[in-house]
Design an enzyme around this catalytic site. Sequence first.
Site, short mmCIF file in Angstrom:
data_model
loop_
_atom_site.label_atom_id
_atom_site.label_comp_id
_atom_site.label_asym_id
_atom_site.label_seq_id
_atom_site.Cartn_x
_atom_site.Cartn_y
_atom_site.Cartn_z
N ARG A 87 49.23 16.15 55.75
CA ARG A 87 48.91 16.30 54.34
C ARG A 87 47.68 15.46 54.04
O ARG A 87 47.34 14.55 54.80
CB ARG A 87 50.07 15.82 53.47
N LYS A 123 70.81 28.92 60.31
CA LYS A 123 70.99 30.21 60.99
C LYS A 123 70.54 30.04 62.43
O LYS A 123 69.46 29.49 62.66
CB LYS A 123 70.17 31.28 60.31
N ARG A 139 96.51 59.87 46.31
CA ARG A 139 96.76 58.94 45.21
C ARG A 139 95.89 57.69 45.26
O ARG A 139 95.80 56.95 44.29
CB ARG A 139 98.26 58.59 45.18
N LEU A 178 102.89 58.85 61.94
CA LEU A 178 102.29 59.84 61.04
C LEU A 178 101.09 59.22 60.33
O LEU A 178 101.23 58.27 59.58
CB LEU A 178 103.31 60.31 60.00
N ALA A 180 65.34 15.97 52.62
CA ALA A 180 65.56 17.00 51.61
C ALA A 180 64.34 17.91 51.53
O ALA A 180 63.21 17.45 51.63
CB ALA A 180 65.82 16.35 50.27
N GLU A 217 113.83 64.41 47.78
CA GLU A 217 112.53 63.88 47.35
C GLU A 217 112.50 63.64 45.85
O GLU A 217 113.20 64.32 45.08
CB GLU A 217 111.42 64.85 47.76
N ASN A 257 101.21 54.15 48.55
CA ASN A 257 100.54 55.39 48.19
C ASN A 257 99.44 55.15 47.17
O ASN A 257 98.60 56.00 46.95
CB ASN A 257 101.55 56.37 47.60
C1 UD1 Z 1 107.52 60.14 52.46
C2 UD1 Z 1 108.91 60.77 52.49
C3 UD1 Z 1 109.80 60.05 51.49
C4 UD1 Z 1 109.84 58.57 51.82
C5 UD1 Z 1 108.43 57.99 51.88
C6 UD1 Z 1 108.49 56.57 52.39
C7 UD1 Z 1 108.55 63.12 53.05
C8 UD1 Z 1 108.54 64.51 52.55
N1 UD1 Z 1 108.82 62.17 52.16
O1 UD1 Z 1 106.99 60.38 51.17
O2 UD1 Z 1 111.12 60.57 51.57
O3 UD1 Z 1 110.62 57.88 50.84
O4 UD1 Z 1 107.61 58.76 52.76
O5 UD1 Z 1 107.26 55.93 52.37
O6 UD1 Z 1 108.36 62.91 54.23
N2 UD1 Z 1 101.36 62.69 56.84
C9 UD1 Z 1 100.88 63.40 57.93
N3 UD1 Z 1 100.70 64.74 57.80
C10 UD1 Z 1 100.97 65.41 56.67
C11 UD1 Z 1 101.47 64.69 55.56
C12 UD1 Z 1 101.66 63.33 55.68
O7 UD1 Z 1 100.62 62.82 58.99
O8 UD1 Z 1 100.78 66.63 56.64
C13 UD1 Z 1 101.53 61.23 56.97
C14 UD1 Z 1 100.78 60.42 55.92
O9 UD1 Z 1 99.47 60.09 56.38
C15 UD1 Z 1 101.65 59.21 55.77
C16 UD1 Z 1 103.05 59.70 56.10
O10 UD1 Z 1 102.88 60.92 56.77
O11 UD1 Z 1 101.27 58.19 56.68
C17 UD1 Z 1 103.91 59.92 54.85
O12 UD1 Z 1 103.28 60.84 54.00
P1 UD1 Z 1 103.18 60.62 52.43
O13 UD1 Z 1 102.45 61.76 51.84
O14 UD1 Z 1 102.68 59.27 52.13
O15 UD1 Z 1 104.72 60.76 52.04
P2 UD1 Z 1 105.45 60.13 50.78
O16 UD1 Z 1 105.17 60.96 49.59
O17 UD1 Z 1 105.18 58.68 50.68
CA CA Z 2 103.75 57.29 51.68
#
Ligand code: UD1
Ligand code: CA
Length: 475
Positions: free
Chosen positions: A455, A366, A27, A20, A395, A169, A242
Amino acid sequence: MPKSKSTRKNAAGKFAIAILAAGKGTRLKSRYPKVLHEVGGKPMLEHVIASARKVVAPEDIYVIIGHEAELVKRRVGATGVNFVLQAEQRGTGHAIMVAKDALSQYDRFLVLSGDVPLIWAGTIERLRDFHREQKAAMTILTAEVENPHGYGRIVRKEGKSAELAAIVEQKALTRKQRNLREVNSGIYAFESRPLFARISKLKTDNAHKEFYLTDMAGLLVRDKQKVVALPAMNPEEVLGSNTRLELSMLDQHLRMAKCYELMAEGVTIYKPETCVIDSGVEIAPDTVIEPFVQVLGKSKIGGECRVRSYTVIEDCEIGDGVEVRHHSVLQHARVEAKAIIGPFSRLRPGSEIGEGAHVGNFVETKKTRLGKGSKANHLAYLGDALIGDQVNIGAGTITCNFDGVEKHPTAIDDNAFVGSNSTLVAPVRIGSGSYVGAGSVVTDNVPADSLALGRSRQVVKEGWAKERREKMAAK
Ligand code: UD1
Ligand code: CA
């Protein structure tokens, strides 16, 4: 690169890894996508892909991208993974919905998170194996962390089993649940069928109005499907990032791990907490790294070297027994055995310092080769120069390599002696064994074994000062 849809038959029995990486990372307050922020000198996503590639072939890895997708693709495309576009980022559950066509070809797959970069390949394999042994529909990698704030919490079923009831969550926690310290790492194993049979049941009735992948745990449990948790052996491995603070903590963690690894291989590092050493760096035994040193990129340092404090070495190759003294900056340079660099030297790209050569304080090089045993000990600029062996550069010597339009080369042959404060106007050649008198401006080639004086001769007016004093006194 994206493969044509392979038939389900090819994928059966195999498993895939989804990463993902589509989120914006609000943040971090950054214009760049979260997963490209670096820890240990490398984007977080690259770390995750590297671990995944140790477990499956790149054609079975699906990186889900969305925010600044092109940028992400460009950065990690060379790894050969597939990309799935999640044009609108509507949550972690939505990311998997979007990847349904790709992932449902496999019987099972793992989900990793692009912002959980310390995950080891060994842990990914453990999760895969545990999931199969348990015959679970969903397995969640969990950890007990010191500060669980911000993570989804694991609510286990009554009793001591590995089975769990739900993931809750942060924002939905009841007061009692806030004490739960077992968190969801965001890393899972899924059986494709039960997951995709229910994925359309995910809802957005939550604080972020998003489809949460974590809700799948509750959905599966409700239908009597087995959902289990596997605690990570090393909780630090599943730390997410985050915020900038979390990023810096992960970075520190990786840097320390790199220092410990080098120490285990025989390198002395004083005050490792002050050093910044990238993961791609190699250092041979009995080399000593003093406090506040940075060794970056793909640098390779030989054995029995000493790198003194406040030095930065980036993408350099350094031989055995080299001493790099305090406050030196070396970039894309090669230094051969037993050379001495610094203090306060600057080796710019294309510098090649020969065996036993010396480059001293306030010397800049360089695209320059300084031959074996040659010395440029103080205050010099040597650019686009080919300097032979046993040459002495006085020098204040400068190669005037730039005429305002083009760069020109300087050659200084073996055993030449360039007196202090010489200005060598390129293109020019100083022949072997020749001398250039101090303070010369050299515009013409100097033949071997000759003396060049560029010189005006010194004039001495005897008694001049005395006469002057007497005149002043008479006034
Ligand atoms: C998420 C988990 C949380 C867990 C935490 C661990 C969910 C709802 N929550 O929270 O339970 O403890 O990770 O680190 O999943 N991403 C996508 N598409 C989206 C949204 C997010 O690809 O639409 C990707 C983000 O880029 C990221 C990952 O998913 O790499 C996690 O998303 P993030 O928003 O960081 O979730 P957390 O709030 O950290
Ligand atoms: Ca995260």
